[in-house]
Structure formats: structure tokens, C-alpha cells
Design a protein around this motif. Structure first.
Motif, PDB file in Angstrom:
ATOM      1  N   GLU A 233       0.822  -1.211   0.000  1.00  0.00           N
ATOM      2  CA  GLU A 233       0.000   0.000   0.000  1.00  0.00           C
ATOM      3  C   GLU A 233       0.859   1.265   0.000  1.00  0.00           C
ATOM      4  N   ILE A 234       2.025   1.209   0.632  1.00  0.00           N
ATOM      5  CA  ILE A 234       2.929   2.366   0.616  1.00  0.00           C
ATOM      6  C   ILE A 234       3.532   2.529  -0.777  1.00  0.00           C
ATOM      7  N   LEU A 235       3.957   1.422  -1.392  1.00  0.00           N
ATOM      8  CA  LEU A 235       4.518   1.466  -2.745  1.00  0.00           C
ATOM      9  C   LEU A 235       3.515   2.084  -3.713  1.00  0.00           C
ATOM     10  N   LYS A 236       2.283   1.628  -3.658  1.00  0.00           N
ATOM     11  CA  LYS A 236       1.251   2.147  -4.558  1.00  0.00           C
ATOM     12  C   LYS A 236       1.059   3.652  -4.343  1.00  0.00           C
ATOM     13  N   ALA A 237       1.014   4.080  -3.101  1.00  0.00           N
ATOM     14  CA  ALA A 237       0.825   5.501  -2.798  1.00  0.00           C
ATOM     15  C   ALA A 237       2.025   6.335  -3.229  1.00  0.00           C
ATOM     16  N   VAL A 238       3.236   5.854  -2.970  1.00  0.00           N
ATOM     17  CA  VAL A 238       4.452   6.596  -3.323  1.00  0.00           C
ATOM     18  C   VAL A 238       4.559   6.772  -4.835  1.00  0.00           C
ATOM     19  N   LEU A 239       4.191   5.740  -5.591  1.00  0.00           N
ATOM     20  CA  LEU A 239       4.297   5.830  -7.052  1.00  0.00           C
ATOM     21  C   LEU A 239       3.329   6.837  -7.660  1.00  0.00           C
ATOM     22  N   GLU A 240       2.367   7.317  -6.891  1.00  0.00           N
ATOM     23  CA  GLU A 240       1.484   8.392  -7.358  1.00  0.00           C
ATOM     24  C   GLU A 240       2.256   9.709  -7.470  1.00  0.00           C
TER      25      GLU A 240
ATOM     26  N   ASP B 123       7.105 -14.082  -2.423  1.00  0.00           N
ATOM     27  CA  ASP B 123       5.870 -13.967  -3.206  1.00  0.00           C
ATOM     28  C   ASP B 123       5.445 -12.518  -3.381  1.00  0.00           C
ATOM     29  N   ILE B 124       5.805 -11.691  -2.418  1.00  0.00           N
ATOM     30  CA  ILE B 124       5.384 -10.292  -2.454  1.00  0.00           C
ATOM     31  C   ILE B 124       6.026  -9.536  -3.618  1.00  0.00           C
ATOM     32  N   TRP B 125       7.130 -10.047  -4.149  1.00  0.00           N
ATOM     33  CA  TRP B 125       7.783  -9.389  -5.282  1.00  0.00           C
ATOM     34  C   TRP B 125       6.846  -9.318  -6.484  1.00  0.00           C
ATOM     35  N   ASP B 126       6.034 -10.365  -6.689  1.00  0.00           N
ATOM     36  CA  ASP B 126       5.064 -10.346  -7.788  1.00  0.00           C
ATOM     37  C   ASP B 126       4.018  -9.257  -7.567  1.00  0.00           C
ATOM     38  N   VAL B 127       3.652  -9.038  -6.306  1.00  0.00           N
ATOM     39  CA  VAL B 127       2.710  -7.967  -5.966  1.00  0.00           C
ATOM     40  C   VAL B 127       3.333  -6.620  -6.330  1.00  0.00           C
ATOM     41  N   TYR B 128       4.607  -6.425  -5.987  1.00  0.00           N
ATOM     42  CA  TYR B 128       5.300  -5.172  -6.318  1.00  0.00           C
ATOM     43  C   TYR B 128       5.323  -4.952  -7.828  1.00  0.00           C
ATOM     44  N   LYS B 129       5.642  -6.017  -8.554  1.00  0.00           N
ATOM     45  CA  LYS B 129       5.704  -5.917 -10.009  1.00  0.00           C
ATOM     46  C   LYS B 129       4.351  -5.477 -10.559  1.00  0.00           C
ATOM     47  N   ASP B 130       3.275  -6.077 -10.072  1.00  0.00           N
ATOM     48  CA  ASP B 130       1.933  -5.716 -10.530  1.00  0.00           C
ATOM     49  C   ASP B 130       1.609  -4.257 -10.214  1.00  0.00           C
TER      50      ASP B 130
END
Length: 141
Positions: A52-59, A82-89
Motif C-alpha cells: 500500500e505504501i509502494l502504490k501511494a508513493v508511485l502516485e 511472493d510479495i515481489w510479484d505484488v510489487y511488479k503488478d
């Protein structure tokens, strides 16, 4: 209160993102990273996970288009996280996707730790996944 700013982004993090210059790096850390021991600047975002932080920061944060791989992970000896795939998405669904065409830089642990020490800021989270730290290199607008 401001409009269109994710509630997971606090004023301190907005300030840090605005202070960062081209090629500065920010690390979004899992809950196991000794951020206060390693980081020059630390922003605490307890209670949130890295995705959720990654998604917000990329804004707000443009990724560096002059770097072949502007996002890095630690190539640790354990199983692939497994979370790396989430980051990629998350990255591929952001407007920064064109700058991510070559995937993640996979840094050996010692090199990753040096990059963490040299990062402009470390953002701590309550992420429980192992090897869930990600480094982002800031680009130009």
C-alpha cells in the motif's frame, strides 16, 4: 487536509519525496529491516504494509528513466518472496510502468545493504513478508 493524497502518506513523507533529487533512492522497508540503525532519515508508517505504501508513493515519485532498472530487491539466499510479484503488478499498473520494462535489479545482500545505508530515506512499515524491502530510484518529471 488535502485532496487526492493517500491517507497512508504522512506530511513527513511528502516532505521527503519533495526534497529528493534525481537519482536519490528511497527504501520502503519490511518490519524486519533495522531502519533506525542503517538509515540517515527514517519515516515511520507503522500499521501499513509495503504494497500500500509502494502504490501511494508511485502516485508522486517518478522512477528514473536513465537507469535500466530503477527498482531493486535483495537477492537473498531464501526462497523468492511472493510479495515481489505484488510489487511488479503495482508498478506495472502505475504510470511508471514504461520505466520498468527491464524488471527489478537483484542486488546481492551486501550490495543491497550498502544501497540501503546510502539511501536518501528509509520508510518503515509493519510488513511481515520476508525479503520485502524495495529500493526506488527517483527520476525526472
Amino acid at each position: 487536509m488535502l485532496k487526492k493524497i493517500s491517507p497512508v502518506i504522512n506530511p513527513e513523507l511528502i516532505k521527503v519525496l519533495m526534497e529528493m533529487g534525481h537519482t536519490d533512492e528511497i527504501v520502503i522497508c519490511d518490519g524486519n529491516m533495522p531502519a533506525c540503525s542503517l538509515g540517515k532519515r527514517v519515516v515511520r508508517l507503522d500499521g501499513h504494509g509495503v504494497p500500500e505504501i509502494l502504490k501511494a508513493v508511485l502516485e508522486y515519485l517518478p522512477l528514473d528513466p536513465t537507469t535500466e532498472q530503477p527498482a531493486a530487491l535483495c537477492a537473498w539466499d531464501g526462497p523468492k518472496a511472493d510479495i515481489w510479484d505484488v510489487y511488479k503488478d503495482i508498478i506495472l499498473q502505475s504510470e511508471e510502468a514504461p520505466k520498468f520494462k527491464n524488471g527489478f535489479r537483484m542486488l546481492p545482500p551486501a550490495e543491497f545493504n550498502e544501497a540501503v545505508k546510502n539511501a536518501y530515506c528509509l520508510v518503515t512499515t509493519s510488513e511481515k513478508a520476508l525479503a520485502a524491502n524495495i529500493i526506488l530510484k527517483k527520476g525526472l518529471l
